[in-house]
Design a protein around this motif. Structure first.
Motif: not given
Length: 81
Positions: A36-48
């Motif tokens: 579940i933690a992986l679902a909340f990407d701690p990095f910039n999600q706008e970046q491909k």
């Protein structure tokens, strides 16, 4: 979703998974929490994905490997024949 909020959720589920793995010895719950933690990407999600720095990719792949290991421990250690 707000990236700052994602970092707190990621860290919370990461700590919960580590607690469940090392202190409670509940590897299936640890695998679920870490997944579940992986679902909340701690990095910039706008970046491909292809534009991300290599170290961010490595962190996420190591995290995924740890989830797979906890799942394997949960299956293997609970296999009582």
């Amino acid at each position: 979703m707000n990236t700052q909020f994602n970092k707190f959720l990621y860290l919370g589920f990461l700590l919960l998974g580590i607690f469940q793995a090392f202190f409670s010895k509940d590897y299936m719950q640890a695998a679920a929490s870490l997944g579940i933690a992986l679902a909340f990407d701690p990095f910039n999600q706008e970046q491909k994905w292809n534009e991300r720095p290599t170290w961010q990719k490595v962190v996420l792949f190591v995290h995924l490997a740890f989830v797979a290991a906890m799942f394997g421990f949960g299956i293997g250690l609970n296999d009582k024949v």
